[in-house]
Write an enzyme that holds these catalytic residues in place. Structure first.
Site, PDB file in Angstrom:
ATOM      1  N   VAL A 111       0.845  -1.204   0.000  1.00  0.00           N
ATOM      2  CA  VAL A 111       0.000   0.000   0.000  1.00  0.00           C
ATOM      3  C   VAL A 111       0.874   1.245   0.000  1.00  0.00           C
ATOM      4  O   VAL A 111       0.603   2.229  -0.698  1.00  0.00           O
ATOM      5  CB  VAL A 111      -0.951  -0.004   1.219  1.00  0.00           C
ATOM      6  N   ALA A 112       1.965   1.208   0.797  1.00  0.00           N
ATOM      7  CA  ALA A 112       2.854   2.365   0.862  1.00  0.00           C
ATOM      8  C   ALA A 112       3.565   2.595  -0.465  1.00  0.00           C
ATOM      9  O   ALA A 112       3.833   3.736  -0.844  1.00  0.00           O
ATOM     10  CB  ALA A 112       3.873   2.170   1.981  1.00  0.00           C
ATOM     11  N   ASP A 146      -5.945  28.527 -37.234  1.00  0.00           N
ATOM     12  CA  ASP A 146      -6.688  29.128 -38.328  1.00  0.00           C
ATOM     13  C   ASP A 146      -6.335  30.605 -38.381  1.00  0.00           C
ATOM     14  O   ASP A 146      -5.884  31.187 -37.390  1.00  0.00           O
ATOM     15  CB  ASP A 146      -8.193  28.929 -38.091  1.00  0.00           C
ATOM     16  N   ASP A 167     -12.266  28.386 -35.278  1.00  0.00           N
ATOM     17  CA  ASP A 167     -13.572  28.875 -34.865  1.00  0.00           C
ATOM     18  C   ASP A 167     -14.717  28.386 -35.737  1.00  0.00           C
ATOM     19  O   ASP A 167     -15.868  28.554 -35.394  1.00  0.00           O
ATOM     20  CB  ASP A 167     -13.593  30.415 -34.856  1.00  0.00           C
ATOM     21  N   ASP A 208     -13.138  23.707 -38.946  1.00  0.00           N
ATOM     22  CA  ASP A 208     -12.038  23.411 -38.023  1.00  0.00           C
ATOM     23  C   ASP A 208     -12.363  22.258 -37.081  1.00  0.00           C
ATOM     24  O   ASP A 208     -11.462  21.694 -36.461  1.00  0.00           O
ATOM     25  CB  ASP A 208     -11.710  24.645 -37.173  1.00  0.00           C
ATOM     26  N   ASN A 231       8.505   6.717  -0.500  1.00  0.00           N
ATOM     27  CA  ASN A 231       8.074   5.313  -0.511  1.00  0.00           C
ATOM     28  C   ASN A 231       9.258   4.361  -0.662  1.00  0.00           C
ATOM     29  O   ASN A 231       9.308   3.292  -0.044  1.00  0.00           O
ATOM     30  CB  ASN A 231       7.070   5.079  -1.640  1.00  0.00           C
ATOM     31  N   GLU A 235      10.972   3.884   2.647  1.00  0.00           N
ATOM     32  CA  GLU A 235      10.275   2.930   3.516  1.00  0.00           C
ATOM     33  C   GLU A 235      10.563   1.492   3.090  1.00  0.00           C
ATOM     34  O   GLU A 235      10.844   0.617   3.925  1.00  0.00           O
ATOM     35  CB  GLU A 235       8.767   3.210   3.458  1.00  0.00           C
ATOM     36  N   ASP A 246       2.404  11.408   2.446  1.00  0.00           N
ATOM     37  CA  ASP A 246       1.804  11.449   1.106  1.00  0.00           C
ATOM     38  C   ASP A 246       0.532  12.266   1.070  1.00  0.00           C
ATOM     39  O   ASP A 246       0.053  12.620  -0.016  1.00  0.00           O
ATOM     40  CB  ASP A 246       1.463  10.031   0.622  1.00  0.00           C
TER      41      ASP A 246
END
Length: 886
Positions: free
Chosen positions: A311-312, A358, A616, A620, A682, A685, A714
């Site tokens: 998980v970490a 354009d 526009d 386009d 992480n 760890e 985190d």
């Protein structure tokens, strides 16, 4: 008109009016009649219609049954359930789902619930944007008028436009819209505004005569009218040659629907990151579990530890952080009139290497202006500009005069008014007594006025007509035309009798010439220069005339005299291989159609470029959809263009995209900062848990302690990094290469170096505290690793700049979250509940001071690293782009 027939269908054709229609197979596309070069009589015969009576009602009904209604059909829409399921197919989402299951198994329902909530929110956002994207096709339907005048059985009737069929004889008038693609057969002073389809800034004058050459761009097909365009002047009759999806508008809809989905750089990079992290996390957890068992630790404890490390190892906060970053970036862009429709586009802007823009309405103002005058009598020319006009004026509540009229006349009248010449005021002393209206055949307009008892006629028109007898003035007109101006000549004729026509046999006095142009926006040149400073190439893609495109490009600094213009006809002759050799060196494309715009965008993408397409018009929209990011104009842009885009410029200002690019780069930088910070922490760890048993040390951290560190570091500090301001050199560097992943060389080095350093310091603290015989050694390890990671949040605020060169209070949110996280950690180790829950004990003042001082080593080594690695690489830190736009 290569697509007037659909292959493989049976088409009923009645060759003569009232004759029983025959069923014939549709011819091969290569044999389809070229409507522009076909006479109107032959066209009527090919369509099985009649130039006077149109189709019979019976024939029209059969064709409607065969061909279907004159509407733009859409592909079968994906259901809501399929849309929702599709949101969970991304690799990152799958990995997070596994992480949620692991967290639940590890006895951490809160972590599992948090991950699940993130997944649900992301899915909801994805479905919302999918539904919004469908509006791009639906908006095309609004271009077709509801009712139209059609001649059937020789009678004029009003029918629903959806009931029109090929061969119908239709009448169009000023102020209306063209209901389908038509071959014009009877024209009276017809002008059609085709800017939304072709990009042409001027209204197109139409005629009914067959053209000598076929295969012309849409803007040059003078005897054709296309569905969805607006009739500006005059009236006409025409034969319908294509309806619904076979019209030019329908083809655009098909291009938009057939477009492949283009992943953003962020999506590609996070997908690669997900796969790498998932493999690494599984591999490391298996090793940790196995080593723990070999060291004699209980299997359940090692399973919980391995699950906690898993998980970490996964940055489950990453989707939330990215969403926050993109949302904040979108809000900042909105302050600069850039409205984001799809959040991933925020980051995509930071990787843009090409902007395909354009011309009409994007780089220019989409409004004709008088830009030059050549005259020997300025007063007389301004008088003629005001009087020889059909423009009407009215005063508003503030007593200002509001003019209305045809665009070219409006430009002339506005310029005259700005210089103090108002038609209504002048006509008080010079009343109009006659008008000879403009016609495409005569190419001129004349108004007759009484002035001091004599009749004075003012004429304006095409230079080749007015200046036919004056080579000197014709030379001056050519000089203006060579500057991509629309040139009008003005003349005067006096007489004692009211003229019966404006034919003068050359007995006229030339007053002067007026050059009109759709001029560049004032800010366009600065925006183009700013893009160059940021390493972004700008390319003009327009349906306008090549000479006009070149002139505008040179005025705004987009191109110089050596740059060539590639026309749509030339592009059509190039093979894909030849075009690939030209695409990176071509800056101006003119007279291109919608499919060719897509070809240009895709060619650039094939050369590893990330493309932003601005525009526009309806023409386009397909390219806006196909580009990596589509940018539409908010004021003058069509609904089709806006709905097909990712970004809308609310002020129609090309310079606003520069601010959007700057914000996109800031967002990308901050995502990298978060990843650099989280993954280094992480990794620290993981390495601490992994190497402690190998070094003969006891398990340094318990599962709940690992999850707590992961949550504290985190969480808020990581999210606070999203508030970091842009680096000073953010717009002085080249775009991030599209092929470059998030894990470039520098990021890998940073993660490995700092992750390894923090693990080494933590293990050293464990070894020292055990040697010193401290009973609370695990609490000291717990504290040192937490404080080391909080220090990293400060160090990664800038990849290259020293923390002493950055104002620490520019990101007050980060400072507050670091202090709050440190305070929460102290609450754990100094309260009975925290001690019991996390199995920690109190630290003495000396022990806490030692932990704090040891943790500062991370900041010290960070400063040394930046000093050695990035010395002299910063260069000028001022934001050149921002300075140019101020």
């Amino acid at each position: 008109m290569a697509d007037d027939y659909l292959p493989g269908r049976s088409w009923r054709i009645g060759r003569l009016f009232g004759r029983r229609p025959l069923s014939v197979e549709a011819p091969d596309l290569s044999l389809t009649p070229a409507w522009t070069t076909t006479s109107k009589e032959v066209a009527a015969n090919e369509l099985g219609s009649n130039l006077r009576f149109g189709l019979t009602s019976q024939e029209a009904g059969m064709r409607l049954a065969d061909d279907g209604p004159n509407i733009i059909s859409v592909q079968r829409k994906q259901g809501i359930a399929s849309l929702i399921i599709g949101q969970f197919k991304d690799a990152m989402i799958i990995v997070l789902m596994v992480a949620a299951v692991v967290a639940a198994i590890a006895g951490q329902p809160r972590d599992a619930a948090m991950i699940a909530a993130i997944l649900i929110i992301n899915a909801a956002i994805g479905v919302f944007h999918e539904l919004r994207a469908r509006q791009a096709i639906d908006a095309l339907k609004q271009l077709m008028p509801n009712r139209v005048t059609v001649i059937r059985d020789g009678k004029s009737n009003q029918v629903n436009a959806s009931e029109l069929v090929v061969g119908d004889l239709v009448q169009i008038d000023a102020g209306g819209q063209v209901p389908a693609d038509m071959r014009l057969i009877d024209v009276t002073d017809l002008e059609i505004d085709e800017a939304a389809l072709t990009g042409e800034s001027l209204s197109s004058e139409k005629s009914s005569a067959a053209l000598s050459h076929g295969g012309l761009p849409l803007g040059d097909q003078k005897n054709m009218a296309f569905g969805g365009t607006a009739v500006g002047r005059g009236k006409a009759r025409g034969l319908i040659i294509a309806t619904g999806g076979r019209t030019e508008i329908g083809k655009i809809a098909a291009l938009m629907q057939s477009g492949k989905t283009v992943l953003t750089p962020l999506q590609k990079r996070l997908a690669r990151l997900s796969r790498k992290l998932a493999v690494a996390a599984v591999f490391v957890c298996i090793i940790i579990f196995a080593v723990g068992l070999l060291r004699g630790h209980p299997p359940l404890l090692m399973f919980m530890t391995a699950a906690s490390v898993a998980v970490a190892a996964m940055p489950e906060a990453l989707p939330a952080v990215v969403t926050v970053l993109l949302a904040v970036g979108a809000r900042k862009m909105a302050r600069h009139n850039a409205l984001i429709r799809h959040l991933p586009a925020v980051e995509t802007l930071g990787s843009v290497t090409y902007i395909c823009t354009d011309k009409t309405g994007t780089l220019t103002q989409n409004k004709m202006h008088v830009v030059d005058m050549v005259t020997d009598s300025r007063d007389e020319l301004l008088t003629a500009m005001a009087l020889c006009s059909e423009v009407e004026g009215a005063r508003d509540d503030e007593n200002s005069i509001i003019l209305q009229g045809e665009p070219t006349e409006l430009a002339l009248a506005e310029y005259a008014l700005e210089n103090g010449y108002e038609r209504q005021q002048l006509e008080l002393s010079q009343p109009r007594v006659a008008t000879f209206a403009f016609s495409s055949a005569r190419k001129r307009m004349t108004t007759v006025h009484i002035n001091n008892g004599a009749y004075v006629a003012y004429t304006k028109g095409a230079p080749e007509i007015i200046l036919a007898a004056s080579a000197k003035w014709q030379e001056k007109a050519d000089a203006l035309a060579n500057q991509a101006m629309r040139v009008l000549a003005f003349a005067r004729h006096s007489s004692q009798e009211l003229p019966a026509s404006d034919e003068t046999d050359g007995n006229i006095e030339i007053i002067g010439l007026v050059g009109l142009q759709d001029p560049p926006r004032p800010e366009s040149a600065a925006a183009i220069a700013a893009c160059k400073a940021a390493g972004i190439e700008t390319v003009m893609i327009t349906g306008d005339h090549p000479q006009t495109a070149r002139a505008i490009a040179m005025q705004i600094g987009l191109a110089d005299s050596d740059d060539q213009v590639l026309s749509g006809a030339e592009l059509a002759r190039l093979t894909d291989e030849n075009f690939d050799q030209h695409v990176l060196g071509t800056k101006i494309y003119a007279r291109v159609d919608p499919a060719q715009k897509i070809r240009i965008v895709e060619a650039l993408q094939d050369r590893n470029q990330f493309v932003a397409m601005t525009g526009d018009g309806v023409n386009d929209a397909p390219a806006l959809s196909r580009a990596n990011i589509g940018v539409a104009m908010g004021k003058v842009g069509t609904d089709v263009a806006r709905d097909a885009s990712d970004l809308i410029l609310l002020d129609d200002n090309f310079a606003s995209i520069v601010w959007a690019v700057r914000e996109g780069r800031r967002v990308y930088d901050n995502i990298r900062k978060f990843i650099r910070y989280v993954l280094a922490c992480n990794l620290a760890e993981i390495l601490t848990i992994f190497f402690a048993p190998l070094l003969g040390l006891p398990l340094p951290l318990l599962p709940l302690q690992i999850l707590w560190i992961n949550l504290v570091t985190d969480g808020l500090p990581g999210i606070a990094l999203t508030a970091e301001r842009a680096e000073p050199d953010v717009m002085n560097r080249s775009p991030v290469p599209p092929e470059q992943g998030i894990f470039d060389r520098d990021l890998w080095i940073h993660i490995l170096f700092y992750g390894g350093f923090m693990a080494a310091v933590t293990l050293a603290m464990q070894y020292w505290s055990l040697i010193d015989g401290k009973d609370n050694w695990q609490t000291m390890v717990f504290t040192v690793l937490t404080f080391l990671q909080l220090g990293q949040a400060i160090a990664v605020r800038s990849e290259k700049r020293s923390i002493f060169r950055s104002n620490p209070f520019r990101n007050r949110f980060l400072i507050a979250t670091i202090l709050a996280s440190a305070a929460l950690h102290l609450v754990i180790i100094y309260t009975p509940t925290g001690q019991q829950l996390f199995r920690v004990s109190s630290l003495s003042a000396n022990e806490l001071a030692i932990c704090f001082l040891v943790s500062l080593s991370g900041l010290v080594i960070s400063e040394i690293w930046k000093l050695i690695r990035y010395r002299g690489s910063l260069g000028r830190e001022g934001d050149i782009l921002t300075e140019q736009l101020k």
